[in-house]
Design an enzyme around this catalytic site. Structure first.
Site, PDB file in Angstrom:
ATOM      1  N   HIS A 155      -5.833  -6.927   5.113  1.00  0.00           N
ATOM      2  CA  HIS A 155      -5.115  -8.051   4.476  1.00  0.00           C
ATOM      3  C   HIS A 155      -5.122  -7.932   2.941  1.00  0.00           C
ATOM      4  O   HIS A 155      -5.058  -8.947   2.241  1.00  0.00           O
ATOM      5  CB  HIS A 155      -5.737  -9.404   4.854  1.00  0.00           C
ATOM      6  CG  HIS A 155      -5.956  -9.593   6.320  1.00  0.00           C
ATOM      7  ND1 HIS A 155      -5.073 -10.248   7.148  1.00  0.00           N
ATOM      8  CD2 HIS A 155      -6.969  -9.176   7.128  1.00  0.00           C
ATOM      9  CE1 HIS A 155      -5.535 -10.254   8.384  1.00  0.00           C
ATOM     10  NE2 HIS A 155      -6.677  -9.603   8.397  1.00  0.00           N
ATOM     11  N   SER A 276       9.619   5.021 -19.510  1.00  0.00           N
ATOM     12  CA  SER A 276      10.591   3.941 -19.657  1.00  0.00           C
ATOM     13  C   SER A 276      11.389   4.177 -20.932  1.00  0.00           C
ATOM     14  O   SER A 276      10.861   4.688 -21.914  1.00  0.00           O
ATOM     15  CB  SER A 276       9.862   2.596 -19.743  1.00  0.00           C
ATOM     16  OG  SER A 276      10.669   1.651 -20.419  1.00  0.00           O
ATOM     17  N   LYS A 282       4.815   3.245 -20.857  1.00  0.00           N
ATOM     18  CA  LYS A 282       4.972   3.274 -19.408  1.00  0.00           C
ATOM     19  C   LYS A 282       4.894   4.659 -18.786  1.00  0.00           C
ATOM     20  O   LYS A 282       5.408   5.624 -19.315  1.00  0.00           O
ATOM     21  CB  LYS A 282       6.314   2.649 -19.022  1.00  0.00           C
ATOM     22  CG  LYS A 282       6.354   1.168 -19.286  1.00  0.00           C
ATOM     23  CD  LYS A 282       5.786   0.379 -18.141  1.00  0.00           C
ATOM     24  CE  LYS A 282       6.906   0.064 -17.181  1.00  0.00           C
ATOM     25  NZ  LYS A 282       6.487  -0.645 -16.019  1.00  0.00           N
ATOM     26  N   GLU A 289       7.759   5.366  -5.521  1.00  0.00           N
ATOM     27  CA  GLU A 289       8.683   4.252  -5.294  1.00  0.00           C
ATOM     28  C   GLU A 289       9.899   4.723  -4.491  1.00  0.00           C
ATOM     29  O   GLU A 289      10.406   4.018  -3.628  1.00  0.00           O
ATOM     30  CB  GLU A 289       9.115   3.648  -6.626  1.00  0.00           C
ATOM     31  CG  GLU A 289       7.964   2.941  -7.336  1.00  0.00           C
ATOM     32  CD  GLU A 289       8.249   2.739  -8.817  1.00  0.00           C
ATOM     33  OE1 GLU A 289       9.178   1.996  -9.136  1.00  0.00           O
ATOM     34  OE2 GLU A 289       7.542   3.332  -9.643  1.00  0.00           O
TER      35      GLU A 289
END
Ligand code: ARG
Length: 457
Positions: A155, A276, A282, A289
């Protein structure tokens, strides 16, 4: 000129032509198509349906068409509706009227079904290799970090300590099942539809078993109506791919979270990250992803094909042409994605210190319960007693290790000085030494079994 224009007097609508043509995408079947035609031409010769000379012409011509495709010099003409039409058209230009005999007893229906299976068999072999290499990467990384302990989650809440290697190997077994599923579905791809004609079979006494054997199939499809319409093998493959995707997506999700600054458990190599355009600090795990994001298109193709097949009338319908782009896209996606997954894993760094810092004493609550169980307290009772200890520690603002012995003893006299020894992460991990557990000994055994499995594949 189409191959079927005899009964037509009107030109085909230009938009319909564009709508129906499949050459833009099915030309990638050229090698499979020509392979099937070569074997078919040889069989026509053996059966005496064409002369030896014609057979020879066909074989040479087909080899030449293939050479043109191989070299990238094949010229697609506006009338080339699909790969089958294009090959036959070019064959005619090269060898003359004998080309018109190649299609004797054959239909594009049994032809395309055969092509697709031949093509897929080659791709399956390549994909299996890529899958096994991803598994190998998991084993290598698991061996690199065998002594690293991290919080194990259920969880997304800290549950029990586990080895980082144990977590990583959990994905090995998912891919192992994928690998076994791929082998199993291959049995059903290896059936030859050639010789089924349009739907009713072949009237020229060709030897279907010989065709099947020459093309590397196990045997022939047993019913010509089924053979020309059966795309179950494509569905099975897409379902297989969808599950692989889901597994890669789950792996990616864990890593994306753990690569965040808040966790800092892992570092994705720069070679698998991007920056980025506005935020100079970044480093985004794009590789992961995309591994997560590709799941949409792959599962989408599965549901797309199932929907196209649903309620389809018997035997061949043009709807079946819709199987190809789905199949090709899924193959292309996984052929790129699996090596990327392997690369991300091979170059991944685990940060043992950050994982150790994140270990909360609460992870040892089960060990505390086990401690009481070993002292003869029934499990249900000890669960509730440890629950009281957890609450007390929380109220006092201390960890389980900091909770005083008097507090423990007030909860139950079975708690003695050695309770603090039970509160040890390494000990907790080492205790779970049965097969499949997270103890280093058990994980080492797991890795050995995994290595033996991939050595066989
Ligand atoms: N391009 C077609 C397909 O992919 C080939 C079969 C055409 N058959 C036919 N009866 N029109 O399905």
């Amino acid at each position: 000129m189409t191959l079927w224009g005899g009964r037509f007097t009107e030109e085909m609508d230009a938009l319909l032509k564009q709508f129906g043509d499949s050459m833009t995408f099915d030309q990638r079947l050229y090698a499979a198509d020509i392979r099937g035609s070569i074997v078919y031409a040889a069989e026509l010769g053996r059966a005496g349906l064409i002369t030896e000379k014609e057979c020879d012409q066909l074989l040479r011509g087909l080899e030449q068409v293939k050479a043109e495709f191989d070299a990238g010099t094949f010229q697609i003409q506006p009338g080339d509706e699909d790969i089958h039409t294009a090959v036959e058209r070019r064959l005619g230009e090269l060898i003359g009227p004998a080309a018109g005999k190649l299609h004797t007893g054959r239909s594009r229906n049994d032809q395309v079904a055969t092509d697709l299976r031949l093509y897929l068999l080659d791709e399956i072999a390549a994909l299996r290799e890529a899958l096994v290499d991803t598994q190998a990467a998991m084993i290598e990384k698991a061996e690199d970090y065998l002594d690293v302990i991290m919080p194990g989650y259920t969880h997304v809440q800290q549950a029990q300590p586990v080895l980082f290697s144990h977590w990583l190997m959990s994905f090995f077994w998912k891919l192992q099942r994928d690998s076994e599923r791929l082998v199993d579905l291959t049995k059903r791809v290896r059936l030859c539809p050639l010789g089924s004609g349009a739907l009713a079979g072949n009237p020229f006494g060709i030897d279907r078993q010989a065709l099947a054997a020459c093309l590397g199939f196990t045997t022939v499809a047993q019913n010509s109506i089924d053979a020309v319409s059966d795309r179950d093998f494509v569905v099975e493959f897409l379902a297989w791919a969808a599950l692989v995707q889901v597994h890669l997506s789950q792996l990616a999700e864990d890593l994306v979270i753990w690569a965040s600054r808040e966790f800092g458990f892992v570092q994705v190599a720069e070679s698998y990250s991007t920056g980025s355009s506005i935020m100079p600090q970044k480093k985004n795990p794009d590789s992961l992803e995309l591994m997560r994001g590709k799941t949409g298109r792959v599962t989408g193709h599965l549901s797309g094909l199932l929907t196209a097949l649903k309620g389809l009338p018997s035997s061949y319908d043009k709807d079946l042409q819709e199987d190809k782009e789905a199949l090709f896209d899924v193959i292309d996606t996984l052929k790129m994605e699996l090596p990327i997954a392997a690369g991300v894993i091979r170059t991944l760094t685990a940060n043992a210190d950050r994982m150790a810092e994140a270990l909360d004493d609460g992870l040892l609550a089960t060990d505390l319960t086990d401690y009481l169980v070993r002292k003869g307290v029934p499990f249900r009772e000890s669960h509730s007693l440890v629950g009281q200890a957890v609450r007390q520690a929380e109220e006092l603002g201390v960890s389980l290790k900091e909770l005083g012995l008097t507090n423990y003893q007030a909860i139950h006299p079975a708690f003695t000085e050695d309770v603090y020894k039970a509160l040890d992460f390494r000990r907790s991990v080492e205790a779970r030494d049965t097969e499949g557990g997270t103890a280093p000994k058990a994980v080492r055994a797991q890795i050995e079994r995994a290595k033996a499995l991939i050595a066989q594949s």
